[in-house]
Design an enzyme around this catalytic site. Structure first.
Site, PDB file in Angstrom:
ATOM      1  N   GLY A  11      15.335 -13.365  -5.659  1.00 14.81           N
ATOM      2  CA  GLY A  11      15.003 -11.958  -5.777  1.00 14.81           C
ATOM      3  C   GLY A  11      15.949 -11.017  -6.014  1.00 14.81           C
ATOM      4  O   GLY A  11      16.912 -10.976  -5.129  1.00 14.81           O
ATOM      5  N   ALA A  15      16.276  -5.158  -1.647  1.00 13.33           N
ATOM      6  CA  ALA A  15      16.777  -6.093  -0.500  1.00 13.33           C
ATOM      7  C   ALA A  15      17.555  -7.333  -0.668  1.00 13.33           C
ATOM      8  O   ALA A  15      18.608  -7.498  -0.364  1.00 13.33           O
ATOM      9  CB  ALA A  15      15.358  -6.798   0.168  1.00 13.33           C
ATOM     10  N   SER A 251       2.959   9.464  -6.698  1.00 12.22           N
ATOM     11  CA  SER A 251       3.768   9.455  -5.360  1.00 12.22           C
ATOM     12  C   SER A 251       3.282  10.292  -4.365  1.00 12.22           C
ATOM     13  O   SER A 251       2.758  11.394  -4.679  1.00 12.22           O
ATOM     14  CB  SER A 251       5.378   9.713  -5.630  1.00 12.22           C
ATOM     15  OG  SER A 251       5.951   9.897  -4.634  1.00 12.22           O
ATOM     16  N   ARG A 286      -1.037   7.329   5.022  1.00 14.31           N
ATOM     17  CA  ARG A 286      -1.851   6.834   3.594  1.00 14.31           C
ATOM     18  C   ARG A 286      -3.035   6.048   4.048  1.00 14.31           C
ATOM     19  O   ARG A 286      -4.050   6.403   3.380  1.00 14.31           O
ATOM     20  CB  ARG A 286      -0.879   5.824   3.036  1.00 14.31           C
ATOM     21  CG  ARG A 286       0.342   6.475   2.242  1.00 14.31           C
ATOM     22  CD  ARG A 286       1.203   5.354   1.903  1.00 14.31           C
ATOM     23  NE  ARG A 286       2.264   6.223   0.990  1.00 14.31           N
ATOM     24  CZ  ARG A 286       3.229   5.727   0.680  1.00 14.31           C
ATOM     25  NH1 ARG A 286       3.455   4.386   0.569  1.00 14.31           N
ATOM     26  NH2 ARG A 286       4.466   6.359   0.059  1.00 14.31           N
ATOM     27  N   LEU A 407      11.763   1.624   0.768  1.00 16.75           N
ATOM     28  CA  LEU A 407      13.095   1.587   0.121  1.00 16.75           C
ATOM     29  C   LEU A 407      14.044   1.573   1.562  1.00 16.75           C
ATOM     30  O   LEU A 407      15.138   0.510   1.236  1.00 16.75           O
ATOM     31  CB  LEU A 407      13.523   2.850  -0.568  1.00 16.75           C
ATOM     32  CG  LEU A 407      12.799   3.108  -1.853  1.00 16.75           C
ATOM     33  CD1 LEU A 407      13.083   4.346  -2.633  1.00 16.75           C
ATOM     34  CD2 LEU A 407      13.211   1.948  -2.676  1.00 16.75           C
TER      35      LEU A 407
END
Lengths: 592, 249
Positions: A11, A15, A251, A286, A407
């Protein structure tokens, strides 16, 4: 132990690349495997920013407050030492990214600018326009390219991770992967492997995620014995543009910069979040904003034009400010919807967005709850030698993630995982080179046979249609509002999909760049993981963070302040529960 | 006139060394959809207009928000991202072809490795001392940040190379994207300290001097990056650098 350990990172998002940089910086070679060229990883989709309590606005913000708000935002399900470590490291991380050349927005004095975000009243979010994830990923991609030029990093792009190679003691000794052009399957020995393969939103069909975020790699290692934790916690973002192919994120930073949510009621705008949450207004976390929108549209039937739609309004803000701070998302809305959000309110609706759950990982903390730097336990799964970092792991966010913390957790996770892999590899008594070749050959053969079985599928079902149906079942039954009878029905449906999977018609005999074979393999892995999510949700009879059951509307710490642990068995996931580390902050009612 | 279908023509090619063929598809019309959703529909119902069952078309895509750069292809003769190509704005039948300046993999997928290799050759990064905590970065003028940000949005999608007459499948020209990235790194306070290495690379084989000034790149860029300005700026910077090198600055 060999002088130079071998390491693999799977990946190439934030990260993964950060883990790679940490390993290469220690002078150790690392191979990176990615489904797409790493620069095209899903991290590019993160828009609003990255949190760090630098306190440049004289508001009295501190990492301790960031930590408290992160834990509270996650409804107290996060293990606290890692969350604390992340928040304390955050200012240094943003400075480092700045040194790497990320074009963060600036104050008139040339300092880093920060804005507000959900679940906080402080200006804590550094940002690069409204494409912060893209800019962060590019900075890391560039640093990795430097190591690639120095031949410390070797990239395998357009390769799909298939499985880990386990030795006779059950430790991870490498991976099996497939070249997506030649379709060749190879095994790669390694002393330590890190999965940084992102989230699994594609299980829901349409989401804000990129096409590669199927959770397939995580599911593959889950089926090989890795524990999957808190799978039922899936974040549904309040504001996205619904689409045929995917839902496009608008966003949270739109609200941080003054965007207001409303629906028409009695001929006038009703600012439903501002009315109910006078302190946090449009910036409640959220999960809360999403449930309010569902309530407005589905219960009160007050959606715009009677549809599942509410307004996100920026039209009162000067266009110059919008262009400078939100340009990237305005462009998305203009290009994909055709209206100018500087002039008319945007029409949005919640969408599947992020998985708080993921592979279980360990950590080592001292008596005061500080993470022990360089400990091989950090970010290691229950399979020795297998690590996980980024959205694919279950840590940091508990039952709900705060905006602009993803992030950060990706970056911090990579920062911990890289050195942990190095410590682990250096501490091994026997390197992967000493593992008999037959161990690797056996895994290669197993994967080749599995691939052969998929290529030979010649029934009547279309894998892409099956996936669409899976997405509909998951979105209808395992998303914002959850009922036990519907969850049970969803699991029954998944079992039926698994039967139908066996009747797929691949209809592509090509042994070159065969996407149908690859997708069909991932579809099976999605089905396995869909059960983990659904059954985890079915069992958890309470409401916490993103997990909401009207029949059990309260958080129940007595019974459910615990981590869900799912282990694969041939007959489905087996569940156990583990205590949450709440040694630093006492759980309290979550009020905004 | 209300449309009931979307007519698509897809150029199919099973691999680099086999002949290409066109296949036509007719799928149900839906408003506000893009090329990606049309391709997804074909994959779910892989029958040509002649009723022949065919293999699912192969294409590259990831973010579907025009920030990852994956889904570039030629749509009705114009290179662009398939995700932001809306059906309602396209004349039908819609023709989909792979880009031509990169080695073909299969159907609509090409191999853009040369673009990433060019970034490597151009030293397109900010050299830092290490990832440990060394305090804040340099202060940056907000205007310089705005300029840098507009260049930093390049997603290596390949549109600028596809339209460049100087770029051919065999030419070594790095193209506008990499040149513009040199400008980006050379304007950064830290990157500037290593500007020489990049300028040397830019003056090497396949570098700036291969630009033919056709200016197609800037019109093809989906992110409206000022590519021709970047090329001009790098022209000035390399000239200044050469003079300085000649006369010892």
């Amino acid at each position: 132990m060999a002088a130079r350990p071998k390491t693999i990172v799977v990946g190439g998002g934030l990260a993964g690349l950060m883990a790679v940089i940490k390993i290469a910086e220690a002078g150790i070679p690392v191979q990176i495997f990615s489904f797409v060229p790493v620069k095209r990883s899903h991290s590019v989709c993160a828009q609003g920013g990255i949190n760090a309590s630098v306190n440049t606005k004289g508001e009295g913000d501190s990492p301790q407050i960031h930590f408290y708000e992160t834990v509270k935002g996650g409804d107290f399900l996060a293990n606290q030492p890692l969350a604390k470590g992340m928040c304390e490291a955050a200012p240094g991380i943003v400075y480092l990214l700045d040194r790497m050349g990320v074009p963060f927005n600036r104050t008139p004095e040339g300092l880093l600018d920060f804005r507000g975000f959900g679940g906080t009243l402080y200006s804590r979010t550094a940002f690069a326009g409204a494409t912060t994830g893209q800019q962060l990923l590019y900075a890391l991609d560039e640093q990795v390219r430097k190591y690639e030029a120095e031949e410390l990093v070797e990239k395998y792009e357009y390769w799909e991770f298939l499985s880990i190679v386990k030795d006779s003691e059950g430790a991870c000794r490498g991976i099996a992967a497939q070249d997506l052009r030649t379709m060749e399957i190879r095994v790669f020995p390694a002393d330590a492997v890190c999965l940084a393969t992102g989230g699994n939103g594609v299980i829901y069909g349409k989401s804000t995620l990129s096409m590669v975020c199927t959770g397939s790699a995580a599911s593959a290692v889950y089926q090989q014995g890795a524990i999957h934790a808190n799978g039922e916690f899936i974040q549904v973002h309040p504001t996205a543009i619904p689409g045929e192919d995917k839902h496009r994120l608008m966003s949270e930073s739109a609200r941080a910069e003054g965007g207001r949510m409303w629906v028409p009621r009695d001929g006038k705008p009703w600012y439903f979040l501002e009315e109910k949450y006078p302190r946090y207004k449009n910036l409640v976390p959220r999960d809360i904003a999403t449930r309010e929108i569902y309530h407005v549209c589905r219960v009160l039937k007050l959606g715009v034009d009677g549809k599942d739609m509410v307004y996100l309004d920026l039209s009162h803000i000067p266009a110059e400010t919008l262009n400078r701070k939100l340009g990237g998302i305005l462009e998305i809305y203009e290009k994909f919807v055709g209206d100018d959000p500087r002039k008319v309110p945007m029409k949005v609706f919640p969408s599947i967005h992020y998985s708080m759950g993921g592979l279980w990982i360990d950590y080592e903390a001292d008596g005061s709850g500080n993470i022990v730097a360089g400990s091989p336990r950090n970010h290691q799964t229950n399979i020795p030698g297998l690590f996980a970092a980024g959205e694919v792991d279950y840590e940091y966010h508990g039952a709900n993630r705060l905006g602009a913390n993803s992030l950060l957790s990706c970056f911090y996770g990579g920062m911990l995982a890289g050195p942990a892999m190095v410590s682990y590899a250096k501490g091994l008594e026997r390197s992967c080179d000493a593992v008999p070749a037959s161990v690797f050959e056996a895994e290669r053969k197993r994967q080749e046979e599995a691939c052969g079985r998929i290529s030979a599928l010649s029934g009547t079902e279309n894998p892409f249609v099956l996936h669409q149906e899976l997405g509909e079942v998951m979105t209808d039954n395992v998303a914002v509002v959850r009922y036990n009878d519907k969850l049970q029905a969803a699991d029954n449906a998944i079992l039926a999909f698994m039967d139908r999977w066996k009747c797929i018609d691949i209809h592509d005999a090509s042994t070159w760049a065969n996407q149908a074979v690859s997708f069909t393999r991932q579809l099976w892995n999605m089905l396995e993981l869909a059960r983990v999510i659904t059954l985890g949700a079915l069992r958890r009879d309470e409401s916490r963070g993103s997990h909401y059951k009207p029949d059990f509307p309260e958080r129940n710490d007595g019974a459910w302040l615990k981590t869900t642990l799912a282990t694969w068995t041939p007959s489905g996931p087996e569940f156990r529960y583990a205590p949450v580390d709440i040694s630093l902050l006492k759980p309290e009612a979550r009020k905004y | 006139m209300a449309k009931n279908t979307i007519e698509l023509k897809i150029k199919r090619q099973d691999g680099p060394n086999v002949a290409a063929r066109w296949e036509e598809f007719s799928i149900p019309y839906k408003p506000n959809t893009n090329i990606i959703s049309a391709l997804m529909e074909v994959r779910r119902h892989p029958y040509t207009v002649q009723g022949q069952k065919t293999t699912p078309p192969v294409w590259d895509a990831n973010c579907l928000e025009e920030v990852c750069g994956a889904c570039s292809m030629i749509i009705n003769g114009k290179v662009r991202q398939a995700c932001s190509a809306l059906i309602d704005h396209l004349e039908q039948p819609i023709a989909l072809e792979p880009m031509t300046k990169f080695p073909l993999v299969r159907d609509l997928v090409v191999d853009r490795r040369r673009m990433f290799d060019a970034l490597k050759r151009m030293h397109a990064w900010i050299p830092i001392d290490g990832t440990y905590n060394l305090g804040p970065g340099p202060r940056v003028d907000p205007n310089m940040q705005a300029g840098a940000y507009s260049l930093a949005r390049c997603m290596t999608c390949g549109c600028c190379l596809e339209v460049c007459p100087q770029v051919t499948p065999t030419s070594k020209f790095i193209g506008a994207a990499a040149i513009s990235q040199v400008r980006l790194f050379n304007m950064h306070p830290t990157g500037k300290m290593h500007a020489r290495e990049r300028l040397e690379a830019l003056m090497g084989e396949g570098g700036l001097q291969d630009c033919g000034n056709a200016q197609n790149c800037v019109h093809a860029c989906p992110k409206e990056i000022p590519l021709t300005e970047s090329i001009a700026a790098m022209g000035r910077e390399t000239t200044a650098y050469v003079l300085k090198r000649l006369f010892g600055g």
